[in-house]
Design a protein around this motif. Structure first.
Motif, short mmCIF file in Angstrom:
data_model
loop_
_atom_site.label_atom_id
_atom_site.label_comp_id
_atom_site.label_asym_id
_atom_site.label_seq_id
_atom_site.Cartn_x
_atom_site.Cartn_y
_atom_site.Cartn_z
N PRO A 151 14.25 10.89 9.39
CA PRO A 151 14.11 12.19 8.74
C PRO A 151 12.98 12.26 7.72
N ALA A 152 12.52 11.10 7.21
CA ALA A 152 11.46 11.11 6.20
C ALA A 152 10.06 11.03 6.80
N THR A 153 9.96 10.88 8.13
CA THR A 153 8.66 10.64 8.76
C THR A 153 7.64 11.73 8.44
N ARG A 154 8.04 12.98 8.59
CA ARG A 154 7.09 14.08 8.39
C ARG A 154 6.73 14.25 6.92
N VAL A 155 7.65 13.97 6.02
CA VAL A 155 7.35 14.05 4.59
C VAL A 155 6.34 12.98 4.21
N PHE A 156 6.53 11.76 4.69
CA PHE A 156 5.58 10.69 4.40
C PHE A 156 4.21 11.02 4.97
N GLN A 157 4.19 11.56 6.17
CA GLN A 157 2.92 11.96 6.77
C GLN A 157 2.22 13.01 5.93
N ALA A 158 2.98 14.02 5.50
CA ALA A 158 2.40 15.09 4.69
C ALA A 158 1.86 14.57 3.37
N LEU A 159 2.60 13.68 2.72
CA LEU A 159 2.15 13.12 1.46
C LEU A 159 0.86 12.34 1.63
N ARG A 160 0.80 11.53 2.70
CA ARG A 160 -0.41 10.74 2.94
C ARG A 160 -1.63 11.63 3.17
N GLY A 204 -7.02 7.14 -8.01
CA GLY A 204 -6.70 8.56 -8.10
C GLY A 204 -5.22 8.85 -7.96
N LEU A 205 -4.91 10.05 -7.51
CA LEU A 205 -3.55 10.56 -7.40
C LEU A 205 -2.75 9.78 -6.35
N SER A 206 -1.55 9.35 -6.71
CA SER A 206 -0.69 8.62 -5.77
C SER A 206 0.41 9.54 -5.24
N ARG A 213 0.83 -1.21 0.00
CA ARG A 213 0.00 0.00 0.00
C ARG A 213 0.86 1.26 0.00
N GLY A 214 2.12 1.14 0.36
CA GLY A 214 3.05 2.27 0.24
C GLY A 214 2.89 3.36 1.27
N GLY A 234 8.02 -0.69 -0.69
CA GLY A 234 6.78 -0.88 -1.42
C GLY A 234 6.59 0.24 -2.42
N PRO A 235 5.59 0.16 -3.27
CA PRO A 235 5.32 1.23 -4.22
C PRO A 235 4.93 2.50 -3.48
N LEU A 236 5.33 3.64 -4.00
CA LEU A 236 5.04 4.93 -3.37
C LEU A 236 3.61 5.31 -3.70
N ASP A 237 2.66 4.75 -2.97
CA ASP A 237 1.25 4.85 -3.31
C ASP A 237 0.48 5.73 -2.32
N MET A 238 0.10 5.18 -1.17
CA MET A 238 -0.57 5.88 -0.07
C MET A 238 -2.04 6.18 -0.31
N ARG A 239 -2.66 5.63 -1.32
CA ARG A 239 -4.06 5.94 -1.61
C ARG A 239 -4.99 5.05 -0.80
#
Length: 343
Positions: free
Chosen positions: A205-214, A137-139, A119-120, A127-132
């Motif tokens: 260091p990537a935690t907040r970026v992943f959160q923001a993207l999701r 729709g938009l990934s 699920r990314g 995994g794939p950079l998905d998060m949907r």
């Protein structure tokens, strides 16, 4: 710090068995009874729905994740007709029930989604950079590979409160020209390499970026705001609203909504009496947080907060997003791509 009431490495990281957070407190706020109808706007693994059904109430459970709906079919079949599952964004809950005695919303990502690498949502495993959440729709890959550097910086800065938002956005812009980002570990490693990580840092260091993207990909703040307006429209007089949040931005939206709806004043002594408004909700207590015992048993609960309110008999008001003070972010839509939740 954006990760709410304290940074939570489990928010995008380690596996956790799904346990409904603040369950006893949610049930106390909802007080479900035989013959009542409660909308569980974020079905997930069905923790709240099961507990409400055990109180002999009926449940209309909504989730935009087809996997969650599929997993809940057995419970639906066993409910004797008291559980109805609906695959849809919870912002549309008023399209699936005319009136309700209660509405419960558990905002954010479920541990089941985190645990599925495909699920990314997490960089704990590749995994794939998905998060949907809706799987349509938009990934997240679409965002990092196509959005302008300024837009990326705003997304990371506001939705993740990432202090290196600009630096990370520029790194992404330079790197994606050579090789687009397609995998979770690729993006996480690139951010860590660019920003660095001190031994004392508790989170990646990537935690907040992943959160923001999701949050951006799933329009989570907009969905929450719309869901609150929808709950106001469907709740009967005396109906109960219970919302569990895990991040400060989510809690701020819920807090401001309840404060605005519990305010019967005109907002200005200069406005004519004809514009006076009636309170549509009565606030119940203040934010409730989990105790040490629950946090020890379920670390995911550490940043949770429950806010509750009771519907009055006043007619619902128009949905005005200005009460939330949200900034304008890029439209999460690419040409030819369906926005998450659109039908």
């Amino acid at each position: 710090m954006m990760a709410g009431y304290g940074d939570d490495p489990d928010a995008v990281g380690g596996p956790a068995r799904h346990i409904p957070v603040l369950l006893a407190e949610v049930l106390e706020a909802l007080s479900p009874k035989t013959g009542e109808v409660v909308v569980d706007g974020t079905f997930g693994a069905g923790g709240y729905s099961k507990a409400i059904l055990a109180r002999s109430a009926s449940v209309v459970a909504i989730d935009r994740d087809p996997d969650a709906i599929a997993a809940g079919r057995v419970l639906e079949q066993q409910s004797g007709g008291r559980l109805r599952l609906v695959q849809a964004p919870f912002s549309t809950l008023d399209e699936h029930v005319e009136s309700a005695d209660g509405v419960v919303l558990d905002i954010g990502i479920s541990s089941m989604q985190i645990d599925q690498a495909e699920r990314g949502f997490s960089f704990r495993a590749d995994g794939p950079l998905d998060m949907r959440m809706a799987q349509a729709g938009l990934s997240a890959a679409d965002v990092v590979n196509s959005f302008k550097v300024g837009d990326l910086a705003r997304i990371f800065g506001f939705l993740g409160e990432e202090r290196h938002a600009g630096r990370i956005a520029r790194m992404i812009e330079n790197r994606r020209e050579k090789h687009p980002f397609e995998r979770t570990l690729d993006l996480a490693d690139a951010i860590e390499t660019h920003i660095g990580r001190a031994p004392k840092d508790k989170i990646h260091p990537a935690t907040r970026v992943f959160q923001a993207l999701r949050i951006f990909v799933n329009d989570e703040l907009g969905e929450l705001a719309k869901a609150l307006f929808a709950a106001e429209r469907v709740l009967k007089p005396g109906g109960r609203l219970a919302v569990v949040t895990f991040h400060s931005l989510e809690d701020r939206i819920v807090k401001r909504f309840i404060a605005d709806r519990a305010d019967a004043a005109t907002g200005s002594r200069h406005l004519p009496e004809a514009q006076a408004r009636s309170a549509t909700f009565k606030k119940v207590g203040s934010g409730v947080t989990p105790g040490e015992a629950e946090i020890s048993a379920n670390p995911r609960a550490r940043s949770a907060r429950l806010r509750a309110a009771i519907r009055t008999d006043a007619p619902p008001r128009a949905g005005d997003f200005s009460i939330f003070g949200l900034p304008k972010l890029p439209d999460p839509k690419l040409p030819g791509a369906e926005r998450p939740g659109e039908r």
